[in-house]
Design a protein around this motif. Structure first.
Motif, short mmCIF file in Angstrom:
data_model
loop_
_atom_site.label_atom_id
_atom_site.label_comp_id
_atom_site.label_asym_id
_atom_site.label_seq_id
_atom_site.Cartn_x
_atom_site.Cartn_y
_atom_site.Cartn_z
N ALA A 19 0.83 -1.21 0.00
CA ALA A 19 0.00 0.00 0.00
C ALA A 19 0.86 1.26 0.00
O ALA A 19 0.58 2.23 -0.72
N GLU A 20 1.94 1.24 0.79
CA GLU A 20 2.82 2.41 0.85
C GLU A 20 3.56 2.59 -0.46
O GLU A 20 3.73 3.73 -0.94
N LEU A 21 3.99 1.50 -1.06
CA LEU A 21 4.70 1.59 -2.34
C LEU A 21 3.80 2.21 -3.40
O LEU A 21 4.24 3.11 -4.15
N ARG A 27 2.35 9.22 -6.07
CA ARG A 27 2.65 10.60 -5.68
C ARG A 27 3.82 11.15 -6.48
O ARG A 27 3.86 12.34 -6.82
N LYS A 28 4.76 10.27 -6.83
CA LYS A 28 5.91 10.66 -7.63
C LYS A 28 5.58 10.73 -9.13
O LYS A 28 6.42 11.14 -9.93
N LEU A 68 12.61 6.58 -4.55
CA LEU A 68 11.36 7.24 -4.15
C LEU A 68 11.56 8.28 -3.06
O LEU A 68 10.61 9.00 -2.71
N GLY A 69 12.77 8.37 -2.51
CA GLY A 69 13.02 9.36 -1.46
C GLY A 69 12.23 9.09 -0.20
O GLY A 69 11.65 10.01 0.38
N THR A 70 12.19 7.83 0.25
CA THR A 70 11.35 7.46 1.40
C THR A 70 12.14 7.32 2.70
O THR A 70 11.66 6.74 3.67
#
Length: 279
Positions: A19-21, A27-28, A68-70
């Motif tokens: 889900a987070e991925l 968003r990106k 992704l800059g996470t």
């Protein structure tokens, strides 16, 4: 292919990561294919991660964080998705199996795990490791029986098994164990919970002479093929490979006995095993 399914992030670590991925990727402004290219994996694989049908590999997690800059989220949480009661080579396949809407399997040497009885599973695991402590064998058997509870649902997943006659004639665990195992198979078929076909010896050469075949389909992710050997296993999502495995399975069903004939053979063999055990 159906649109992405909304996952419950609390249902499992894989669902949380998936889900987070998907959230961060969208968003990106990246497609699954575009993200896959940056990570040297297929867009199909990214889709399966997001759907929760594949595990996030530890070597891939830091790359995801970088692209992704996470800030290390995936690297920190990746280990949770790797906790499993199953052997490492089979863990990802077992987890995918639990999410599948359809499973098609050809077994050349033994009754498939989802269709085994407790005693049959114990005999298989003991043969697999003759020197293992009894507690280890029981843990393996418990894990295999936990998988069979997938069939407690009245209709899902669809399970279609083609069993080689050799798997039915090898007296695994002894004749009494085999009689019970075949009666269990016949019961599942009579309750219309599984489709069972037997590939008889008289069929001769066939398309899967080189080994077992397993295909899994999902509601919101591409299908997978699973290849297994001694203490090894590999999931494959390449569309061309999956298509070839599907064609192989279709050829097998064409060579196998019809379900009604297969059920009659199961009954006959179970009766033979029972008679020989108690003349």
């Amino acid at each position: 292919m159906p649109g992405p399914k909304d996952l419950d992030p609390s249902s499992s670590p894989r669902a949380l990561l998936g889900a987070e991925l998907r959230h961060v990727r969208e968003r990106k402004g990246l497609s699954q294919e575009a993200l896959g290219m940056r990570l040297f994996v297929s867009g199909t694989f990214i889709g399966q991660l997001e759907a929760g049908t594949r595990r996030l590999r530890p070597d891939l997690a830091p790359m995801l964080d970088e692209v992704l800059g996470t800030d290390g989220f995936f690297a920190r949480n990746c280990h949770a998705s790797h906790k499993s009661r199953y052997p490492e080579h089979f863990a990802e396949a077992a987890e995918a199996e639990a999410e599948a809407t359809a499973i098609r399997e050809y077994a050349p040497l033994l009754i498939p795990g989802l269709l085994q009885t407790d005693a049959y599973a114990r005999a298989v695991n003991r043969a697999f490791d003759p020197t293992a402590p009894e507690a280890v064998i029981e843990d393996w058997v418990e894990g295999r029986m936990a998988r069979t509870r997938l069939l407690d649902h009245p209709t899902r997943p669809l399970l279609w098994a083609v069993l080689d006659e050799a798997a039915l004639r090898r007296p695994t665990g002894g004749r009494a164990v085999m009689a019970d195992a075949l009666r269990h198979l016949a019961s599942l078929a009579r309750r219309n919970r599984v489709i069972v076909q037997v590939l008889p010896f008289e069929s001769g050469a066939h398309a899967a002479m080189e080994g077992p075949v397993k295909l899994m389909e999902f509601e919101a992710a591409p299908p997978l093929a699973y290849f297994e050997g001694i203490r090894t296993g590999r999931l494959e999502d390449d569309p061309a490979t999956v298509a070839q495995v599907r064609f192989t399975y279709q050829l097998l069903t064409a060579c196998a006995l019809a379900p009604a004939q297969s059920l009659a053979l199961l009954d006959a063999l179970a009766q033979d095993y029972s008679y020989e055990e108690h003349p």
